[in-house]
Design a protein around this motif. Structure first.
Motif, PDB file in Angstrom:
ATOM      1  N   GLY A 109       0.799  -1.057   0.085  1.00  0.00           N
ATOM      2  CA  GLY A 109       0.072   0.156   0.141  1.00  0.00           C
ATOM      3  C   GLY A 109       0.789   1.383  -0.017  1.00  0.00           C
ATOM      4  N   VAL A 110       0.237   2.373   0.398  1.00  0.00           N
ATOM      5  CA  VAL A 110       0.881   3.709   0.377  1.00  0.00           C
ATOM      6  C   VAL A 110       0.406   4.335   1.651  1.00  0.00           C
ATOM      7  N   PHE A 111       1.667   4.947   2.342  1.00  0.00           N
ATOM      8  CA  PHE A 111       1.363   5.818   3.332  1.00  0.00           C
ATOM      9  C   PHE A 111       1.291   7.291   3.045  1.00  0.00           C
ATOM     10  N   ALA A 112       0.433   8.035   3.411  1.00  0.00           N
ATOM     11  CA  ALA A 112       0.367   9.458   3.216  1.00  0.00           C
ATOM     12  C   ALA A 112       0.346  10.236   4.361  1.00  0.00           C
ATOM     13  N   LEU A 113       1.228  11.408   4.450  1.00  0.00           N
ATOM     14  CA  LEU A 113       1.232  12.096   5.729  1.00  0.00           C
ATOM     15  C   LEU A 113       0.994  13.542   5.020  1.00  0.00           C
ATOM     16  N   VAL A 114      -0.227  13.981   5.760  1.00  0.00           N
ATOM     17  CA  VAL A 114      -0.892  15.531   5.387  1.00  0.00           C
ATOM     18  C   VAL A 114      -0.693  16.347   6.381  1.00  0.00           C
ATOM     19  N   ASP A 115      -0.277  17.663   5.950  1.00  0.00           N
ATOM     20  CA  ASP A 115      -0.149  18.967   6.774  1.00  0.00           C
ATOM     21  C   ASP A 115      -0.897  19.889   6.260  1.00  0.00           C
ATOM     22  N   ILE A 116      -1.711  20.571   6.843  1.00  0.00           N
ATOM     23  CA  ILE A 116      -2.438  21.850   6.337  1.00  0.00           C
ATOM     24  C   ILE A 116      -1.525  23.216   6.477  1.00  0.00           C
ATOM     25  N   ASP A 117      -1.554  23.752   5.396  1.00  0.00           N
ATOM     26  CA  ASP A 117      -0.345  24.736   5.261  1.00  0.00           C
ATOM     27  C   ASP A 117      -0.867  25.834   6.167  1.00  0.00           C
ATOM     28  N   HIS A 118       0.243  26.577   6.839  1.00  0.00           N
ATOM     29  CA  HIS A 118       0.186  27.923   7.431  1.00  0.00           C
ATOM     30  C   HIS A 118      -0.847  27.651   8.640  1.00  0.00           C
ATOM     31  N   PHE A 119      -1.224  26.651   9.326  1.00  0.00           N
ATOM     32  CA  PHE A 119      -2.375  26.277  10.124  1.00  0.00           C
ATOM     33  C   PHE A 119      -1.854  27.360  11.290  1.00  0.00           C
ATOM     34  N   LYS A 120      -0.596  27.593  11.913  1.00  0.00           N
ATOM     35  CA  LYS A 120      -0.305  28.098  12.901  1.00  0.00           C
ATOM     36  C   LYS A 120      -0.851  29.676  12.638  1.00  0.00           C
ATOM     37  N   LEU A 121      -0.642  30.361  11.623  1.00  0.00           N
ATOM     38  CA  LEU A 121      -0.841  31.562  11.175  1.00  0.00           C
ATOM     39  C   LEU A 121      -2.285  31.573  11.732  1.00  0.00           C
ATOM     40  N   ILE A 122      -3.114  30.617  11.284  1.00  0.00           N
ATOM     41  CA  ILE A 122      -4.898  30.799  11.364  1.00  0.00           C
ATOM     42  C   ILE A 122      -5.137  30.779  12.881  1.00  0.00           C
ATOM     43  N   ASN A 123      -4.409  29.731  13.583  1.00  0.00           N
ATOM     44  CA  ASN A 123      -4.416  29.902  15.054  1.00  0.00           C
ATOM     45  C   ASN A 123      -4.024  31.100  15.730  1.00  0.00           C
ATOM     46  N   ARG A 150     -11.596  29.038  15.417  1.00  0.00           N
ATOM     47  CA  ARG A 150     -11.612  29.007  14.358  1.00  0.00           C
ATOM     48  C   ARG A 150     -10.478  27.817  13.668  1.00  0.00           C
ATOM     49  N   GLY A 151      -9.479  27.647  14.449  1.00  0.00           N
ATOM     50  CA  GLY A 151      -8.438  26.456  14.108  1.00  0.00           C
ATOM     51  C   GLY A 151      -9.160  25.098  14.119  1.00  0.00           C
ATOM     52  N   ASP A 152      -9.847  24.932  15.288  1.00  0.00           N
ATOM     53  CA  ASP A 152     -10.574  23.894  15.544  1.00  0.00           C
ATOM     54  C   ASP A 152     -11.765  23.418  14.668  1.00  0.00           C
ATOM     55  N   ASP A 153     -12.286  24.501  14.169  1.00  0.00           N
ATOM     56  CA  ASP A 153     -13.462  24.202  13.097  1.00  0.00           C
ATOM     57  C   ASP A 153     -12.924  23.859  11.997  1.00  0.00           C
ATOM     58  N   LEU A 154     -11.480  24.519  11.492  1.00  0.00           N
ATOM     59  CA  LEU A 154     -10.911  23.967  10.455  1.00  0.00           C
ATOM     60  C   LEU A 154     -10.655  22.658  10.297  1.00  0.00           C
ATOM     61  N   LEU A 155     -10.120  22.324  11.303  1.00  0.00           N
ATOM     62  CA  LEU A 155      -9.382  20.910  11.642  1.00  0.00           C
ATOM     63  C   LEU A 155     -10.692  19.960  11.726  1.00  0.00           C
ATOM     64  N   THR A 156     -11.810  20.410  12.105  1.00  0.00           N
ATOM     65  CA  THR A 156     -13.024  19.364  11.990  1.00  0.00           C
ATOM     66  C   THR A 156     -13.343  19.333  10.566  1.00  0.00           C
ATOM     67  N   ALA A 157     -13.501  20.317   9.710  1.00  0.00           N
ATOM     68  CA  ALA A 157     -13.947  20.495   8.538  1.00  0.00           C
ATOM     69  C   ALA A 157     -12.998  19.526   7.507  1.00  0.00           C
ATOM     70  N   PHE A 158     -11.638  20.013   7.883  1.00  0.00           N
ATOM     71  CA  PHE A 158     -10.769  19.373   6.933  1.00  0.00           C
ATOM     72  C   PHE A 158     -10.782  17.651   7.027  1.00  0.00           C
ATOM     73  N   ALA A 159     -10.807  17.345   8.449  1.00  0.00           N
ATOM     74  CA  ALA A 159     -10.988  15.886   8.646  1.00  0.00           C
ATOM     75  C   ALA A 159     -12.314  15.192   7.716  1.00  0.00           C
ATOM     76  N   ALA A 160     -13.155  15.982   7.782  1.00  0.00           N
ATOM     77  CA  ALA A 160     -14.061  15.310   7.158  1.00  0.00           C
ATOM     78  C   ALA A 160     -14.165  15.469   5.615  1.00  0.00           C
ATOM     79  N   ARG A 161     -13.490  16.503   4.957  1.00  0.00           N
ATOM     80  CA  ARG A 161     -13.394  16.431   3.529  1.00  0.00           C
ATOM     81  C   ARG A 161     -12.248  15.349   2.960  1.00  0.00           C
ATOM     82  N   LEU A 162     -11.359  15.373   4.159  1.00  0.00           N
ATOM     83  CA  LEU A 162     -10.112  14.163   3.740  1.00  0.00           C
ATOM     84  C   LEU A 162     -10.842  12.955   3.624  1.00  0.00           C
ATOM     85  N   SER A 163     -11.720  12.495   4.695  1.00  0.00           N
ATOM     86  CA  SER A 163     -12.315  11.348   4.641  1.00  0.00           C
ATOM     87  C   SER A 163     -13.160  11.045   3.440  1.00  0.00           C
ATOM     88  N   GLU A 164     -13.855  12.218   3.026  1.00  0.00           N
ATOM     89  CA  GLU A 164     -14.817  12.050   1.885  1.00  0.00           C
ATOM     90  C   GLU A 164     -14.078  11.783   0.527  1.00  0.00           C
TER      91      GLU A 164
END
Length: 282
Positions: A154-168, A175-189
Motif C-alpha cells: 500500500g501507500v502511506f500519506a502524511l498530510v499537513d495543513i499549510d500555515h495552520f499556525k497563522l490561522i490559530n 476557528r482553528g478547531d473548526d478548520l481541523l474538523t471540516a478538513f478531517a471530514a473533507r479528507l475522509s470523503e
C-alpha cells in the motif's frame, strides 16, 4: 453452600461430575437396601435381585444422561462469562425458561452484552480524536495492523495543513478547531471507503491506501489537494486552505515506521518547495 463445600473433595475441578456421582449413589440406594435385607434375612431371590440390578443400571444411565443435559445451560453460562472476561459480545444467546437456570442465562446474557457494549464504547472513545471524530494515532495503528496483515502492500500519506499556525494565531483556536474538523471530514470523503484516515497530531493527518501503488495514491491526493485549494467551503476569512502531502510505499505493517519517516521527509520537501503539493518519497 454447605453441602456444595462439603463435597468439593469429589472431582474438585468438575462440578457436573460431582452431581452425577451423588445421583449415581442415590439411584443405587434401593438395590443396596435389598441386598442388605437379603443378606440379613438369608432369603435370596436371584431373579428379583437381577431385575432390580438391571433396572437400577438402566435408571442410572438415563438419570446421568438427563442430569448432564440439564447441566448444559450452566456450561453455556460459563462460556458466556468467559466471553465477558475477554470483552466479547455474546452472539449465540440461549433461551431459558422461567426457572432458576433460565434466570441465570438471562442475567449472564444481559451482563455479557452490557459489558461488551461498554468496552466497545470505551475502546472507540480511546481510539478516536475527540475533536474531529476520526481515528487518532492509537486507533490508526491498531486498524492499520489489521489492514496491512502479512506483506500486504500500500501507500502511506502524511498530510499537513499549510500555515495552520497563522490561522490559530490570527483568528483564534476556535476557528482553528473548526478548520481541523471540516478538513478531517473533507479528507475522509475525498479518499476511498477502503482507505484509512486518522489525525496524526496537531494539524497533521495520516492516510493508508491498501493495495495501491504510488502513482494511484498520488492521483487521489493531488486531485483532493486541487479540489480543496479551489474550494471556498474550507476557507478561513479571505484565505483559502491548502495542504502539503508526502507519500511513501508500504509493504506490510512492519514497514509502517520506515514509511512514516520517508513520508515525513517527502512532506518536508513539499513544504520547502512552496507548499500546496504532493511529493513522493525518494
Amino acid at each position: 453452600m454447605r453441602f456444595y463445600q462439603a463435597t468439593t473433595f469429589l472431582f474438585p475441578r468438575h462440578y457436573e461430575w460431582r452431581i452425577l456421582t451423588v445421583c449415581f449413589g442415590a439411584v443405587h440406594v434401593p438395590l443396596i437396601a435389598c441386598v442388605a435385607f437379603a443378606a440379613l434375612s438369608g432369603q435370596w431371590h436371584p431373579i428379583t435381585l437381577l431385575v432390580l440390578l438391571l433396572a437400577t443400571l438402566a435408571g442410572t444411565a438415563c438419570g446421568l444422561a438427563a442430569v448432564h443435559g440439564l447441566l448444559s445451560p450452566v456450561t453455556k453460562a460459563t462460556r458466556m462469562l468467559e466471553s465477558i472476561q475477554a470483552g466479547k459480545r455474546v452472539t449465540d444467546i440461549p433461551i431459558g425458561g422461567r426457572d432458576l437456570v433460565g434466570q441465570l442465562l438471562h442475567g449472564v446474557t444481559t451482563a455479557a452484552n452490557e459489558s461488551a457494549a461498554r468496552i466497545e464504547k470505551l475502546t472507540d472513545a480511546a481510539e478516536r480524536d475527540p475533536l474531529t471524530r476520526i481515528r487518532n494515532r492509537r486507533g490508526f495503528l491498531g486498524t492499520a495492523e489489521r489492514l496491512l496483515d502479512g506483506e500486504r502492500s500500500g501507500v502511506f500519506a502524511l498530510v499537513d495543513i499549510d500555515h495552520f499556525k497563522l490561522i490559530n494565531d490570527q483568528l483564534g483556536h476556535d476557528r482553528g478547531d473548526d478548520l481541523l474538523t471540516a478538513f478531517a471530514a473533507r479528507l475522509s470523503e475525498g479518499v476511498r471507503r477502503t482507505d484509512l484516515v486518522a489525525r496524526w497530531g496537531g494539524e497533521e493527518f495520516a492516510v493508508v491506501f491498501p493495495d495501491t501503488d504510488m502513482n494511484e495514491a498520488h492521483r487521489v491526493m493531488d486531485r483532493l489537494r486541487a479540489a480543496i485549494a479551489e474550494s471556498t467551503a474550507l476557507g478561513v476569512g479571505s484565505r483559502r486552505v491548502t495542504f502539503s502531502c508526502g507519500l511513501a510505499p508500504l509493504s506490510g505493517f512492519s514497514s509502517l515506521g520506515e514509511a512514516t519517516r520517508a513520508a515525513d521527509t517527502a512532506l518536508y520537501r513539499a513544504k520547502a518547495g512552496g507548499r500546496n503539493r504532493v511529493t513522493l518519497a525518494a
